[in-house]
Design an enzyme around this catalytic site. Structure first.
Site, PDB file in Angstrom:
ATOM      1  N   LYS A  10       0.857  -1.197   0.000  1.00 20.12           N
ATOM      2  CA  LYS A  10       0.000   0.000   0.000  1.00 20.12           C
ATOM      3  C   LYS A  10       0.891   1.245   0.000  1.00 20.12           C
ATOM      4  O   LYS A  10       1.942   1.227  -0.627  1.00 20.12           O
ATOM      5  CB  LYS A  10      -0.965  -0.032   1.187  1.00 20.12           C
ATOM      6  N   GLY A 170      -7.347  -5.629   6.252  1.00 21.08           N
ATOM      7  CA  GLY A 170      -6.843  -4.629   7.187  1.00 21.08           C
ATOM      8  C   GLY A 170      -7.665  -4.517   8.459  1.00 21.08           C
ATOM      9  O   GLY A 170      -7.512  -3.574   9.224  1.00 21.08           O
TER      10      GLY A 170
HETATM   11  C1  PEP Z   1      -4.477  -6.284   1.066  1.00 18.84           C
HETATM   12  O1  PEP Z   1      -4.082  -5.132   1.156  1.00 18.84           O
HETATM   13  O2  PEP Z   1      -4.704  -6.772  -0.030  1.00 18.84           O
HETATM   14  C2  PEP Z   1      -4.680  -7.059   2.290  1.00 18.84           C
HETATM   15  C3  PEP Z   1      -5.145  -8.266   2.199  1.00 18.84           C
HETATM   16  O3  PEP Z   1      -4.373  -6.423   3.485  1.00 18.84           O
HETATM   17  P1  PEP Z   1      -4.301  -7.117   4.944  1.00 18.84           P
HETATM   18  O4  PEP Z   1      -3.454  -8.355   4.803  1.00 18.84           O
HETATM   19  O5  PEP Z   1      -3.656  -6.092   5.821  1.00 18.84           O
HETATM   20  O6  PEP Z   1      -5.691  -7.450   5.345  1.00 18.84           O
END
Ligand code: PEP
Length: 242
Positions: A10, A170
């Protein structure tokens, strides 16, 4: 099928932080019998490109690219630049692109086709919101997003699909193994009906070293797309070794 572990950073990690991570991480991946892809923010693509030179099973990609080579698209990322720098993959339709940046469903097929046309591998991200799951629409949403994303895709070109229930991204709230298994089985059938054989299907949503092993043991879970737990080299390595 070889497992694929993808790290979605990200909007984290400057070029210097990208180099630091990869200096610690890459030497340890030689014993990992899987393919690994890191998705740094575009501002750190060049730093990633320099660090990856010579790696056999680790690659990098872009979190978002536009579906045309050039033009009046202020602020967008160029898939051609990604290719020129040595990137191999591009995420398409991550839920944060869809919800925060209001990417249109109609853009997805052009992005997938453009990325494939450049010889890069798109990872099409799909998945339902909590409201959609509660309304019993999980399969319908996944079917619709596959239809929209793959309308112009070539079955002869590389493709990866990532199932990421929006409510698990997230949030620390990982989907139950039965929910993941059901969704992946549905996506596998849908892909086969469309002529996409052997497409890796990744799970994404709060994957951590503690839950990676159980999820990876499920049928049709061919790897992970990991956000938060991919920011630390040791934590992501544990997932890659799950
Ligand atoms: C993502 O950003 O695609 C994701 C799955 O984030 P997280 O693992 O933090 O849930």
């Amino acid at each position: 099928m070889k497992k694929l572990f993808a790290a979605n950073w990200k909007l984290h990690k400057t070029p210097a932080e990208t180099r630091d991570f990869l200096r610690a991480f890459l030497p340890q991946t030689k014993t990992v019998a899987a393919e690994i892809v890191i998705f740094p923010p575009a501002s750190s693509w060049e730093a990633a490109a320099q660090s990856f030179a010579g790696s056999a099973n680790c690659f990098w990609g872009g979190q978002n690219v536009w579906s045309q080579a050039q033009g009046a698209f202020t602020g967008e990322n160029s898939a051609q630049v990604l290719k020129e720098l040595g990137g191999r993959y591009a995420l398409v339709g991550h839920s944060e692109r869809r919800s925060v940046f209001h990417e249109e469903p109609t853009w997805m097929s052009d992005k997938v086709a453009f990325v494939q046309g450049l010889g890069l591998t798109p990872i099409l991200c799909i998945g339902e919101t909590l409201a959609e799951r509660d309304a019993g629409q999980t399969d319908a949403v996944n079917a619709r997003q596959l239809e929209e994303g793959l309308a112009k895709a070539k079955t002869s070109q590389p493709l990866v699909v990532a199932y990421e229930p929006v409510w698990a991204i997230g949030t620390g709230r990982v989907a139950q193994p039965s929910q993941v298994a059901e969704a992946h089985a549905f996506i596998r059938r849908n892909l086969q009906e469309k002529g996409f054989e052997g497409t890796p299907i990744l799970y994404g949503g709060s994957v951590k070293p503690e839950n990676a092993g159980e999820l990876l043991g499920l049928p049709d879970v061919n790897g992970f797309l990991v956000g938060g737990a991919s920011l630390d080299p040791e934590s992501f390595l544990k997932i890659c070794r799950a």
